[in-house]
Design a protein around this motif. Sequence first.
Motif, PDB file in Angstrom:
ATOM      1  N   LYS A  81       1.052  -1.120   0.057  1.00 26.11           N
ATOM      2  CA  LYS A  81       0.016  -0.116  -0.182  1.00 26.11           C
ATOM      3  C   LYS A  81       0.889   1.176  -0.019  1.00 26.11           C
ATOM      4  O   LYS A  81       1.987   1.323   0.557  1.00 26.11           O
ATOM      5  CB  LYS A  81      -0.972   0.035   1.068  1.00 26.11           C
ATOM      6  CG  LYS A  81      -2.082  -0.665   1.002  1.00 26.11           C
ATOM      7  CD  LYS A  81      -3.064  -0.441   2.504  1.00 26.11           C
ATOM      8  CE  LYS A  81      -4.385  -0.477   2.332  1.00 26.11           C
ATOM      9  NZ  LYS A  81      -5.191  -0.386   3.582  1.00 26.11           N
ATOM     10  N   ARG A  82       0.429   2.183  -0.668  1.00 24.33           N
ATOM     11  CA  ARG A  82       1.370   3.512  -0.883  1.00 24.33           C
ATOM     12  C   ARG A  82       2.636   3.090  -1.144  1.00 24.33           C
ATOM     13  O   ARG A  82       3.543   3.917  -0.629  1.00 24.33           O
ATOM     14  CB  ARG A  82       1.057   4.339   0.419  1.00 24.33           C
ATOM     15  CG  ARG A  82      -0.360   4.652   0.559  1.00 24.33           C
ATOM     16  CD  ARG A  82      -0.433   5.509   2.050  1.00 24.33           C
ATOM     17  NE  ARG A  82      -0.301   4.630   3.070  1.00 24.33           N
ATOM     18  CZ  ARG A  82      -1.041   3.928   3.821  1.00 24.33           C
ATOM     19  NH1 ARG A  82      -2.303   3.667   3.001  1.00 24.33           N
ATOM     20  NH2 ARG A  82      -1.106   3.180   4.837  1.00 24.33           N
ATOM     21  N   ASP A  96      -5.853   6.436  -9.956  1.00 20.05           N
ATOM     22  CA  ASP A  96      -6.280   5.046  -9.593  1.00 20.05           C
ATOM     23  C   ASP A  96      -5.133   3.941 -10.343  1.00 20.05           C
ATOM     24  O   ASP A  96      -5.384   2.952 -10.049  1.00 20.05           O
ATOM     25  CB  ASP A  96      -7.613   4.723 -10.055  1.00 20.05           C
ATOM     26  CG  ASP A  96      -7.910   4.846 -11.827  1.00 20.05           C
ATOM     27  OD1 ASP A  96      -7.369   5.719 -12.302  1.00 20.05           O
ATOM     28  OD2 ASP A  96      -8.560   3.890 -12.089  1.00 20.05           O
ATOM     29  N   LYS A  99      -2.679   3.328  -7.584  1.00 21.86           N
ATOM     30  CA  LYS A  99      -3.083   3.167  -6.308  1.00 21.86           C
ATOM     31  C   LYS A  99      -2.770   1.815  -5.926  1.00 21.86           C
ATOM     32  O   LYS A  99      -3.383   0.901  -6.694  1.00 21.86           O
ATOM     33  CB  LYS A  99      -4.373   3.493  -6.156  1.00 21.86           C
ATOM     34  CG  LYS A  99      -4.982   3.551  -4.908  1.00 21.86           C
ATOM     35  CD  LYS A  99      -6.538   3.760  -4.604  1.00 21.86           C
ATOM     36  CE  LYS A  99      -6.809   3.707  -3.195  1.00 21.86           C
ATOM     37  NZ  LYS A  99      -8.021   4.297  -2.846  1.00 21.86           N
ATOM     38  N   GLU A 100      -2.110   1.465  -5.097  1.00 27.81           N
ATOM     39  CA  GLU A 100      -1.654   0.202  -4.440  1.00 27.81           C
ATOM     40  C   GLU A 100      -2.342  -0.207  -3.361  1.00 27.81           C
ATOM     41  O   GLU A 100      -2.697   0.446  -2.470  1.00 27.81           O
ATOM     42  CB  GLU A 100      -0.311  -0.004  -4.359  1.00 27.81           C
ATOM     43  CG  GLU A 100       0.600  -0.046  -5.912  1.00 27.81           C
ATOM     44  CD  GLU A 100       0.328  -0.755  -6.877  1.00 27.81           C
ATOM     45  OE1 GLU A 100      -0.276  -1.834  -6.702  1.00 27.81           O
ATOM     46  OE2 GLU A 100       0.473  -0.378  -8.084  1.00 27.81           O
ATOM     47  N   ASN A 101      -2.791  -1.414  -3.258  1.00 26.13           N
ATOM     48  CA  ASN A 101      -3.559  -2.081  -2.211  1.00 26.13           C
ATOM     49  C   ASN A 101      -2.690  -2.978  -1.202  1.00 26.13           C
ATOM     50  O   ASN A 101      -3.155  -3.758  -0.500  1.00 26.13           O
ATOM     51  CB  ASN A 101      -4.799  -2.464  -2.524  1.00 26.13           C
ATOM     52  CG  ASN A 101      -4.759  -3.658  -3.326  1.00 26.13           C
ATOM     53  OD1 ASN A 101      -3.989  -4.358  -3.699  1.00 26.13           O
ATOM     54  ND2 ASN A 101      -6.160  -3.759  -3.931  1.00 26.13           N
ATOM     55  N   ARG A 103      -1.718  -6.034  -2.917  1.00 25.01           N
ATOM     56  CA  ARG A 103      -1.945  -7.335  -3.534  1.00 25.01           C
ATOM     57  C   ARG A 103      -2.641  -7.000  -4.996  1.00 25.01           C
ATOM     58  O   ARG A 103      -2.708  -7.811  -5.845  1.00 25.01           O
ATOM     59  CB  ARG A 103      -3.782  -7.980  -2.913  1.00 25.01           C
ATOM     60  CG  ARG A 103      -3.287  -8.248  -1.516  1.00 25.01           C
ATOM     61  CD  ARG A 103      -4.673  -8.655  -0.941  1.00 25.01           C
ATOM     62  NE  ARG A 103      -5.673  -7.889  -1.127  1.00 25.01           N
ATOM     63  CZ  ARG A 103      -6.208  -6.806  -0.399  1.00 25.01           C
ATOM     64  NH1 ARG A 103      -5.414  -6.250   0.358  1.00 25.01           N
ATOM     65  NH2 ARG A 103      -7.287  -6.068  -1.004  1.00 25.01           N
ATOM     66  N   ARG A 104      -2.435  -5.722  -5.571  1.00 23.15           N
ATOM     67  CA  ARG A 104      -2.612  -5.565  -6.745  1.00 23.15           C
ATOM     68  C   ARG A 104      -1.707  -5.753  -8.100  1.00 23.15           C
ATOM     69  O   ARG A 104      -1.762  -6.261  -8.904  1.00 23.15           O
ATOM     70  CB  ARG A 104      -3.134  -4.008  -6.765  1.00 23.15           C
ATOM     71  CG  ARG A 104      -3.508  -3.547  -8.456  1.00 23.15           C
ATOM     72  CD  ARG A 104      -3.981  -2.059  -8.462  1.00 23.15           C
ATOM     73  NE  ARG A 104      -4.411  -1.565  -9.665  1.00 23.15           N
ATOM     74  CZ  ARG A 104      -4.635  -0.342 -10.100  1.00 23.15           C
ATOM     75  NH1 ARG A 104      -4.282   0.536  -9.276  1.00 23.15           N
ATOM     76  NH2 ARG A 104      -5.106  -0.473 -11.359  1.00 23.15           N
TER      77      ARG A 104
END
Length: 185
Positions: A81-82, A96, A99-101, A103-104
């Motif tokens: 994330k980030r 978008d 934008k990382e979560n 798991r992407r």
Amino acid sequence: MTTAGIDVRHYDHRQAAELRPLLLEVYSEVYADAAKTDPFATVERFAQGLDGWSSRPGWTCVVGYDADQAVGYAYGAPLPKRAPWWGGLLTKVPADVVKENGRRTYALSELMVRVPWRKTGVARRLHDALLEDRPEERATLLVDQEHPKVHSLYESWGWRTLGDLRPRIPDAPLFHAMLLDLARN
């Protein structure tokens, strides 16, 4: 030479310390000329990056062997994330897209092959072995803009250019940030 006799072995962060000397040995051979004049290509700088990458959750590595001789390797890890990965992006893209979560996106950080095994299909075999069965929806990598043949090779493998990126690392060159869809049908 062909890839027929190449054994590809998979590793993760648990074997990173054990693999480190081998990965540094191959790097120092592959980048020997570049390291003489480019501070970004030194073994010391690479070792710092290797240590950072290999300590990440989800770090994976594949090494190709011809008998007991390592011929090359590829490694990477999911972007957290980030992720700071996109911080040096110079091309304007929708928010978008970067934008990382956690798991992407899987970041393919390194792919290298020793000279005797180049142009034999080993690079593609290592690439495919590293990315097969990844749960992420896409992968990313950076290609030095001074290497248009490498960029074209990745395009021939399905990668597309997202834009220009200069990592926030001292002496970093300008790269093409590329993406590959990992969606499985």
